[in-house]
Design an enzyme around this catalytic site. Structure first.
Site, PDB file in Angstrom:
ATOM      1  N   TYR A 199      21.664 -29.330  54.532  1.00 17.57           N
ATOM      2  CA  TYR A 199      21.748 -30.458  53.600  1.00 17.57           C
ATOM      3  C   TYR A 199      20.384 -30.853  53.043  1.00 17.57           C
ATOM      4  O   TYR A 199      19.350 -30.325  53.463  1.00 17.57           O
ATOM      5  CB  TYR A 199      22.500 -31.644  54.196  1.00 17.57           C
ATOM      6  CG  TYR A 199      22.022 -32.315  55.461  1.00 17.57           C
ATOM      7  CD1 TYR A 199      20.753 -32.168  55.985  1.00 17.57           C
ATOM      8  CD2 TYR A 199      22.909 -33.155  56.144  1.00 17.57           C
ATOM      9  CE1 TYR A 199      20.364 -32.833  57.136  1.00 17.57           C
ATOM     10  CE2 TYR A 199      22.536 -33.824  57.302  1.00 17.57           C
ATOM     11  CZ  TYR A 199      21.261 -33.652  57.782  1.00 17.57           C
ATOM     12  OH  TYR A 199      20.888 -34.318  58.923  1.00 17.57           O
ATOM     13  N   GLU A 200      20.420 -31.748  52.046  1.00 14.16           N
ATOM     14  CA  GLU A 200      19.230 -32.134  51.272  1.00 14.16           C
ATOM     15  C   GLU A 200      18.586 -30.924  50.603  1.00 14.16           C
ATOM     16  O   GLU A 200      17.362 -30.857  50.449  1.00 14.16           O
ATOM     17  CB  GLU A 200      18.202 -32.857  52.156  1.00 14.16           C
ATOM     18  CG  GLU A 200      18.615 -34.246  52.585  1.00 14.16           C
ATOM     19  CD  GLU A 200      18.714 -35.225  51.435  1.00 14.16           C
ATOM     20  OE1 GLU A 200      18.083 -34.988  50.387  1.00 14.16           O
ATOM     21  OE2 GLU A 200      19.451 -36.218  51.575  1.00 14.16           O
ATOM     22  N   GLY A 201      19.397 -29.973  50.172  1.00 14.04           N
ATOM     23  CA  GLY A 201      18.889 -28.751  49.555  1.00 14.04           C
ATOM     24  C   GLY A 201      18.726 -27.675  50.611  1.00 14.04           C
ATOM     25  O   GLY A 201      17.877 -27.808  51.495  1.00 14.04           O
ATOM     26  N   ARG A 213      13.406 -35.347  52.183  1.00 11.48           N
ATOM     27  CA  ARG A 213      13.280 -33.961  52.642  1.00 11.48           C
ATOM     28  C   ARG A 213      12.282 -33.854  53.786  1.00 11.48           C
ATOM     29  O   ARG A 213      12.469 -33.051  54.701  1.00 11.48           O
ATOM     30  CB  ARG A 213      12.932 -33.049  51.469  1.00 11.48           C
ATOM     31  CG  ARG A 213      14.136 -32.845  50.565  1.00 11.48           C
ATOM     32  CD  ARG A 213      13.877 -32.028  49.331  1.00 11.48           C
ATOM     33  NE  ARG A 213      15.156 -31.761  48.668  1.00 11.48           N
ATOM     34  CZ  ARG A 213      15.277 -31.314  47.428  1.00 11.48           C
ATOM     35  NH1 ARG A 213      14.192 -31.057  46.706  1.00 11.48           N
ATOM     36  NH2 ARG A 213      16.468 -31.095  46.906  1.00 11.48           N
ATOM     37  N   MET A 261      13.432 -38.046  47.098  1.00  9.18           N
ATOM     38  CA  MET A 261      13.664 -36.740  47.709  1.00  9.18           C
ATOM     39  C   MET A 261      12.473 -36.266  48.543  1.00  9.18           C
ATOM     40  O   MET A 261      12.648 -35.631  49.586  1.00  9.18           O
ATOM     41  CB  MET A 261      14.008 -35.693  46.651  1.00  9.18           C
ATOM     42  CG  MET A 261      15.444 -35.735  46.192  1.00  9.18           C
ATOM     43  SD  MET A 261      16.605 -35.442  47.550  1.00  9.18           S
ATOM     44  CE  MET A 261      18.146 -35.452  46.646  1.00  9.18           C
TER      45      MET A 261
END
Length: 589
Positions: free
Chosen positions: A441-443, A297, A293
């Site tokens: 996306y990706e949090g 990120r 991640m």
């Protein structure tokens, strides 16, 4: 849309003059054996050619055509398969991969520059190799040697692709409530059943196999996020010799019709007793995912930067050529019916904002990438630990701040085109649509801000923050009088961030809502302050009289005088507190 030209000069400036990566690599023996300045230069030059000549020309047509789904199969836009083959054959999918399994072995500080070029050329295309690289990171860090040997070489080679299957229809960010199940079959294999949504590159026609990394729960798993495991689930089974076997029990149920990134397949994936293999320990799937991640990120943040760079290149070309009105100071182009747009103050404001945010963002992404390299490769335990802390602190900022500013930059670029910026064939509106997903996306960026404020700052009692703060203060103290124009406001910005950090930590002790209320604006104050630090470092390195150095110093002045002051209104917003957010009952909205 104007042609894309990779900003190689600025990348070289950061790597060689600001961060002096050659000296850093000497302290990292594993990297020193693989890369030097000449190797890095050759890689960046070749990546720039691939981005400009192979990928960028596909971008607009891919947006117009999009992906097509039929009977479980997905067809990517015209030209993508050929471009992907060129990209894979050049070794670019595995540019940061372990050489033991066929990767190129380059540090993140180099692959980050490659990612920017690829995503600036075509964000939709760039998502396919990005998902594969992310899958490789998790497999390399947590899978058994048997799985690594069987899957990594073909993934690095681009013969196979990867995807990450996390989200479910009822569970967005809250992965603890996922329903996908994995039943042990007694022979080391598992039967995975469930539905995943928003799966980038879940199905496509670019590679002969797709290796899905799927979050699921074992029958005896504890409730919540502590009960999540990670499974490797191939589209086609792979036999002992590495050859493809029968189709696994999984299918793409549909693809999403999206605002942007039309050339990227965003899939609903249905797993119906699909055979999978456990990656890492049972119930430790989130830990395995978070290994990648930090890289992913940062990669999404780089996507925001890349879109902003492409928008800037288009806008500055247009502003130099488009004739519109006369300059306020008098005629600049007497042989023309009007002066070019670039003479007008407001156009310059937008262009300089774009330039300052892009170059500051590139410095920031490079800085974070360097921390990732130190955390991964340093033989010094103390250096590794410090870098890991810096990565933990800066990753949510890299994802959220770079993408928030990426949207702002793309909107400025569109605005410079006026009405033409709203018309599809000029390309600027596509960049606005494409970059918008990077904040989601990706949090989502709100979640990133909560992570920074809640876990990293308040959760550590400010100790993680102090690592960065001490570095910046030490840097400011090292500057001589010739840098006072930048040192003084940088110190003041840090003192403001210090005070704001302490204020939120104190308020959070008695008001649980204070963290969430402060988080987004706090992240932006943090981001602008870190940019100020990196702009000072760039100015210090740009003391020559070349056009590039003169432009760098002028852009730094613009950042310090016109953009850094944003921290004051943001700080005031944070200190307004959380009570005002709860002045309405739910029914009153």
């Amino acid at each position: 849309m104007a042609d894309y030209h990779a900003p190689l000069r600025d990348m070289r400036f950061l790597l060689n003059e600001v961060f002096n990566v050659q000296e850093v690599w000497k302290q990292l023996p594993a990297l020193a054996e693989r890369v030097d300045t000449e190797t890095a230069e050759a890689i960046l030059e070749e990546a720039a050619k691939v981005a400009a000549r192979t990928l960028a020309p596909l971008n607009r047509n891919a947006d117009e055509e999009g992906c097509r789904w039929q009977d479980g199969s997905v067809t990517t836009p015209a030209g993508f398969r050929e471009a992907y083959n060129i990209y894979a054959q050049g070794g670019w999918v595995g540019v940061g991969g372990d050489p033991e399994y066929g990767g190129m072995g380059m540090p993140k500080v180099i692959s980050a520059q490659v990612e920017e070029m690829v995503n600036a050329a075509s964000l939709s295309f760039g998502l396919y190799p990005m998902l594969t690289a992310g899958s490789c990171l998790a497999i390399h860090a947590h899978a058994s040697e048997e799985l690594k040997t069987r899957y990594l070489p073909n993934l690095y080679a681009g013969v196979w692709a990867g995807s990450m299957c996390l989200t479910e229809p009822h569970a967005g960010t809250d992965l603890g409530i996922i329903r996908t199940r994995a039943e042990p079959l007694g022979d080391g294999r598992y039967a995975v059943t469930g539905t995943k949504i928003f799966i980038t590159a879940g199905e496509h026609d670019l590679s002969e196999n797709i290796i899905h990394l799927v979050l699921a729960k074992l029958p005896d798993a504890p409730a919540g996020s502590k009960g999540i495991s990670l499974f490797l689930v191939p589209k086609f089974m792979v036999n002992e010799g590495g050859h493809l076997g029968e189709r696994n029990s999984l299918v793409c149920g549909s693809i999403e019709h999206k605002m942007g990134i039309h050339g990227s397949s965003t899939c609903v994936m249905n797993f119906d007793g699909a055979i999978g293999y456990l990656v890492g320990a049972p119930n430790k799937g989130l830990a395995a995912m978070f290994t990648m991640m930090n890289y992913e990120r940062l990669g999404v943040g780089i996507q925001g930067l890349a879109a902003g760079e492409r928008s800037y290149q288009n806008a500055v070309d247009y502003a130099r050529e488009r004739l519109q009105s006369r300059a306020a100071t008098g005629v600049v182009a007497p042989d023309k019916v009007a002066d070019p747009l670039i003479v007008h103050p407001d156009v310059r404001r937008m262009l300089l904002t774009m330039k300052a945010l892009n170059e500051g963002g590139r410095a920031f992404s490079t800085y974070v990438a360097l921390q990732l390299d130190i955390a991964k490769f340093s033989p010094d335990e103390q250096a590794r630990s410090r870098a890991e802390s810096m990565v933990a602190l800066l990753t949510p900022v890299a994802k959220a701040f770079l993408t928030d500013l990426g949207l702002e930059t793309c909107v400025h670029g569109q605005q410079i085109f006026g009405g033409h910026g709203y018309i599809r064939e000029w390309g600027q509106e596509q960049l606005v649509r494409d970059v918008r997903i990077t904040q989601i996306y990706e949090g989502t960026n709100g979640i990133q801000a909560l992570d920074l404020m809640g876990r990293k700052v308040v959760g550590s009692g400010g100790s993680l923050y102090r690592i960065l703060a001490d570095e910046v203060y030490a840097y400011v103290s090292s500057l001589d009088e010739g840098m006072s124009e930048f040192a003084t406001p940088l110190r003041q910005a840090m003192e403001n961030l210090d005070a704001l950090t302490e204020w939120v930590i104190t308020q959070a002790k008695t008001s649980p809502n204070e963290i969430g209320a402060a988080s987004v604006e706090y992240l932006h104050v943090f981001g602008y302050t870190v940019y100020a630090y990196l702009w000072a470092r760039m100015v210090q390195a740009a003391q020559g009289e070349s056009d590039a150095h003169v432009a760098k110093r002028a852009t730094a002045r613009f950042f310090y005088t016109r953009l850094l002051p944003r921290i004051h209104s943001l700080t005031a917003t944070v200190k307004a507190g959380s009570d005002v957010l709860y002045g309405l009952e739910a029914a009153q909205f």
